[in-house]
Design an enzyme around this catalytic site. Structure first.
Site, PDB file in Angstrom:
ATOM      1  N   LYS A 184      48.997  58.635  43.256  1.00  0.00           N
ATOM      2  CA  LYS A 184      47.919  59.030  44.268  1.00  0.00           C
ATOM      3  C   LYS A 184      48.642  58.082  45.522  1.00  0.00           C
ATOM      4  CE  LYS A 184      44.982  57.691  46.539  1.00  0.00           C
ATOM      5  NZ  LYS A 184      44.978  57.643  48.122  1.00  0.00           N
ATOM      6  N   GLU A 258      46.913  44.626  41.847  1.00  0.00           N
ATOM      7  CA  GLU A 258      47.612  43.442  42.765  1.00  0.00           C
ATOM      8  C   GLU A 258      46.863  43.379  44.230  1.00  0.00           C
ATOM      9  OE1 GLU A 258      49.223  41.990  45.532  1.00  0.00           O
ATOM     10  OE2 GLU A 258      50.529  43.866  45.416  1.00  0.00           O
ATOM     11  N   CYS A 292      50.687  41.579  51.650  1.00  0.00           N
ATOM     12  CA  CYS A 292      49.545  40.846  50.900  1.00  0.00           C
ATOM     13  C   CYS A 292      50.193  39.469  50.597  1.00  0.00           C
ATOM     14  CB  CYS A 292      49.324  41.632  49.380  1.00  0.00           C
ATOM     15  SG  CYS A 292      50.923  41.757  48.726  1.00  0.00           S
ATOM     16  N   GLU A 390      41.518  38.003  54.419  1.00  0.00           N
ATOM     17  CA  GLU A 390      42.736  38.653  54.685  1.00  0.00           C
ATOM     18  C   GLU A 390      42.640  39.416  56.071  1.00  0.00           C
ATOM     19  OE1 GLU A 390      46.376  40.514  52.000  1.00  0.00           O
ATOM     20  OE2 GLU A 390      44.321  41.199  51.907  1.00  0.00           O
TER      21      GLU A 390
END
Length: 490
Positions: A184, A258, A292, A390
């Protein structure tokens, strides 16, 4: 259907389910918009909940009744290597797809995707050397065997920033351990997953072992909630990761997560100011800051704060901002309009709580596309939003510290724990500081990553590890067998 130039996906209007290219139940399509031009550059089929269930059913059939899970590991490895050969021949397409979809620099796209294919070879090597059956000493029987068996049907959900490498790694570990997989991809970057599906088809994998469904959030959530999914492997935001963890926890399904990061670089006194400015600027502009593990907090000695702020700002002002296909460009667009608006929201927040030294606006020489200047905030309070959340863009926060002990405290003062760095020429100091930073990765002198080694985070940066031989374990269950004699073919 529309595709970027040089990308030759055969069935963008279909989904890959049970070894067949099938029409989407919804009849709808997903349009991909170029962040360089704001024009539609591709379209693919949109999967809905019915398609998600069909893909899981196909994977379930392939795992429960097909040959793949019980096939000798050497045969699975050989089949996967046929996939690698197919993907190696399409590296240019993968690079073009990435640039077209999210504005990744063309100058970086080739090496990035070539390296990703090399990583797949490494994963195949890890599987070759892995002992799927091993004998252990036991007092409970004549023979004790430890057997590693595939976890089952895996939902592999990849983000938009590194869509090929991240998805391909998930598929690699799933296939080499004997799992069936439902891919996906992010709706912003589906083309790479189509190429992976075509590689599985070309390699002759049994029907249902690899499936592809491209959908939006609601359909994705339905996939995660499907009880036929034994494991979810997800890379993306911490918010989405919390939802996936709660769903998997409710039925004790396995998951590897993650997630996000807010990683810190500690600058020691032995590292020169100009070198630090070049390194930090060159890092925060990589993939437009959309990494990230990005070093988005720079923790500096208070006595050097102002000179470092001035040097970083001067370096940022030299960065060439432009379209992603221009070889001179050092900073391309961010991936999409909502991401640009998110970054601008954080910049406005930063104006209220810190000192904006440079950047903060859209470049004046570009009137179309999702571009933002490299941005530096100084005198940042580590408890502020721009230091704790973030941003996922080219925005760097400069945070003063009283001494090394204070710098370590500030680095650890975060809900995240994905990556970190120390800028120093003293390897002993780098090791000593790195052991005290609560992160899954740590590097001396910059953003250093090696996907041949385990990758993942502490705290809210995730659960589990991907990469290296350790990346096989999350896709395996361990079975202890106590027997009266050694079987002929363990």
């Amino acid at each position: 259907m529309l595709l970027p130039a040089g990308v030759n996906v055969l069935h963008p209007d279909k989904l890959f389910i049970g070894g067949q290219w099938v029409s989407a139940h919804s009849g709808r399509t997903i349009e991909i918009v170029s962040p360089d031009t704001e024009q539609v550059v591709a379209a693919v089929a949109e999967a809905d909940e019915v398609d998600m269930d069909a893909a899981v059913a196909a994977a379930r059939e392939a795992f429960d009744r097909g040959p793949w899970p019980t096939m000798p590991p050497a045969e699975r490895i050989a089949a996967f290597r046929r996939m690698i050969a197919h993907l190696r021949g399409r590296q240019d397409e993968l690079a073009r797809a990435w640039t077209a979809q999210i504005g990744g620099l063309a100058s970086f796209a080739g090496p990035m995707h070539g390296g990703a294919v090399m990583t797949l070879e490494g994963i195949a090597g890890f599987a070759e050397n892995f002992r799927f059956v091993e004998q252990r000493p036991t007092i409970g029987a004549a023979v004790g065997l430890l057997v590693h068996e595939p976890v089952g049907v895996v939902a592999a959900i990849a983000p938009w920033n590194g869509p090929f490498g991240i998805m391909a790694n998930k598929v690699a570990y799933a296939l080499l351990t004997g799992c069936a997989v439902v891919m996906k991809p992010s709706p912003e970057t589906p083309l790479e997953a189509y190429i992976i599906a075509e590689a599985a088809e070309a390699a002759g994998l049994p029907p249902g072992v690899v499936n592809l469904v491209t959908g939006h959030r609601e359909a994705s959530d339905h996939l995660v909630c499907n009880p036929g999914v034994d494991k979810v492997s997800f890379t993306g935001s911490t918010v989405a990761g919390k939802r996936i963890a709660s769903v998997c926890g409710a039925r004790i399904a396995r998951c590897t997560l993650e997630l996000g990061g807010k990683s810190a670089a500690i600058i020691r006194d032995d590292f020169p100011t100009e070198a630090a400015a070049k390194l930090l600027t060159g890092t925060i502009t990589v993939m437009s800051g959309q990494v990230c593990a990005m070093l988005s907090r720079a923790i500096v000695p208070r006595k050097r704060h102002d000179e470092l702020a001035e040097a970083i700002a001067a370096e940022m002002r030299t960065v060439v901002i432009g379209h992603s296909d221009d070889p001179a460009t050092q900073l391309g667009p961010v991936a999409m309009k909502r991401q640009l608006e998110r970054i601008e929201g954080y910049i406005e927040e930063g104006r209220r709580t810190a000192d904006l030294i440079t950047g903060g606006g859209r470049p004046s020489h570009i009137n179309r596309g999702y571009f933002i200047e490299p941005t530096l905030f100084a005198n940042v309070d580590n408890t502020s939003r721009i230091a704790q959340e973030e941003i996922f863009g080219p925005v760097l926060s400069l945070i003063p510290a009283e001494d090394e002990e204070d710098a370590i405290r500030i680095a650890n003062e975060s809900a995240f724990g994905l990556n970190g760095s120390v800028l120093t020429h003293d390897a002993e100091a780098a090791y000593r500081i790195g052991r005290r930073i609560r992160t899954g990765g740590f590097g001396q002198n910059g953003l250093r990553m090696d996907f041949g080694l385990p990758f993942g985070g502490f705290k809210q940066s995730g659960i589990g590890r991907e990469g290296g031989p350790e990346g096989l374990s999350p896709y395996l269950e361990v079975k202890t067998m106590l027997l009266d004699a050694m079987p002929g073919t363990p």
